[in-house]
Design an enzyme around this catalytic site. Structure first.
Site: not given
Ligand code: ZN
Length: 413
Positions: A145, A213, A65, A67, A316, A210, A183
């Protein structure tokens, strides 16, 4: 020419025990031809040959994962409260143009290579990471996304997603794959989830979401309460019906969970949710340092693994964790679930590849797989080469190869 022969003090195939004084031979098509004890691996003419006596050769790490479009935004969003952090990140993201994000994504790819990561499962909305991977010669799945918490937004969000997906198809290759990411349950309505799930099936695209979380997400779906619910109410977005359900149950109900779905975080789950995830066959991206940073609590990693859920570890974004250090994540996962060094390394190689459905291609050293390799220096004091790799500092990567091409070399950054 991508042919290369690499030898080292240790070769860690992952699927098989470590090989002392081993070698890996990568052919001109960028795939592994042979590996084994150095003396047994052929030395064909014309193959450049390199030796790393004090190092281990292992499969390039798989970060479940990232970004990467946010690469330059480390330290720019400091809010402790998660809903406030999300809001602030959105504001910060609006401050930059598209070119900024493409350049940032390319720096992100280079940073991955410098830390031994060769494959990423990346989510983002700026549409640049696929291009960055394609132009740099990287590898991964890029999940585009889509957002839209109000049910009325669903058709427009869907239309835009169709257009973006169509335009991103030009970057697809054997190494760079396209996926979509509705998302999170607090930014995507039920109707939009259904439409996206149908679209993913029709287009043959994997999905990342996601999921489960934060406590705020659980409160929103379970009780139509909490900070996300308040934000929805303020914006005139209809709240989820009561009696509510868990985020996992909610996504299952909307047809989102299947073998091609990657669920990111998965902190707020009970045994019923874990059983649902297992039954649906999803993969999970476990991000221990990000979960800690945001105060989400700890994911039930040991229980997910016991249940036989496919789990890989991810970092992340740098906005959450400061720097992308996948070995530090593996150490955190090991400590959290009481794992062996071997299992911890597997969670950032073969098991991460399984979690994102790429285990036929990457994640271990085996003939026919891509010649994606990280070479990591070993300290003399380590107890085993696997422990040596896992406890090495992030700057101990000596070289990284993707499909037999050297993409990172120590001293050249
Ligand atoms: Zn994330």
């Amino acid at each position: 020419m991508r042919s290369v022969r690499l030898a080292a003090g240790w070769v860690l195939p992952i699927e098989n025990p470590p090989i002392a004084d081993g070698a890996v031979l990568i052919g001109s098509d960028g795939r592994i031809l042979a590996l084994g004890p150095d003396a047994h691996v052929p030395r064909p003419d014309g193959f450049p040959s390199y030796r790393f006596p004090d190092a281990a050769i292992l499969p390039g790490l798989v970060n479940a994962h990232t970004h990467l479009e946010l690469t330059d935004l480390a330290g720019q969003v400091e809010e402790d409260d998660f809903p406030a952090w999300i809001r602030r990140l959105r504001e910060v993201k609006e401050q930059h143009r598209l070119e900024h994000y493409l350049a940032a994504a390319k720096r992100g790819v280079a940073a991955c290579w410098a830390s031994g990561v060769t494959t990423v499962a990346d989510t983002g909305d700026r549409t640049v990471v696929m291009q960055a991977l394609a132009e740099c010669g990287g590898s991964g799945i890029v999940y585009q996304e889509v957002f839209g918490p109000h049910p009325d937004q669903a058709p427009a969000s869907m239309e835009q997603l169709r257009e973006t997906v169509a335009s991103l198809r030009r970057f697809e290759s054997d190494r760079v794959r396209l996926g979509i990411s509705p998302h999170a349950p607090y930014t995507v309505s039920g109707p939009l989830y259904r439409l996206v799930a149908e679209f993913a099936r029709a287009e043959g695209l994997p999905v990342a979401v996601h999921l489960a979380e934060s406590l705020a997400e659980t409160q929103l779906l379970g009780a139509a309460a909490g900070p996300f619910a308040e934000a929805w109410r303020r914006r005139g977005i209809p709240l989820p019906p009561l009696p509510g359900c868990s985020p996992v149950a909610w996504l299952a109900e909307h047809g989102v969970l299947n073998e091609r779905t990657l669920c990111i975080h998965v902190v707020q789950v009970d045994s019923d949710d874990i059983a649902r995830l297992k039954a649906a066959g999803v993969g999970v991206a476990h991000c221990p340092r990000s979960n800690r940073r945001h105060g989400h609590g700890e994911a039930p990693l040991a229980r997910l693994l016991e249940a036989g859920v496919r789990v890989g570890v991810g970092t992340d974004s740098v906005v959450s964790v400061g720097s992308l250090d996948l070995l530090a994540e593996a150490r955190a996962a090991r400590a959290l679930a009481g794992l062996s060094w071997e299992r911890a390394l597997s969670l950032v190689t073969l098991e991460a590849a399984r979690a994102i459905g790429l285990e036929q291609h990457v994640g271990s050293l085996a003939p026919g797989k891509w010649g994606d390799v990280a070479i990591i220096r070993l300290r003399e004091t380590q107890h085993s080469p696997v422990e040596g790799v896992l406890t090495s500092a992030a700057d101990q990567v000596m070289a990284t190869y993707v499909g037999g091409r050297r993409v990172f070399e120590e001293g050249i950054r």
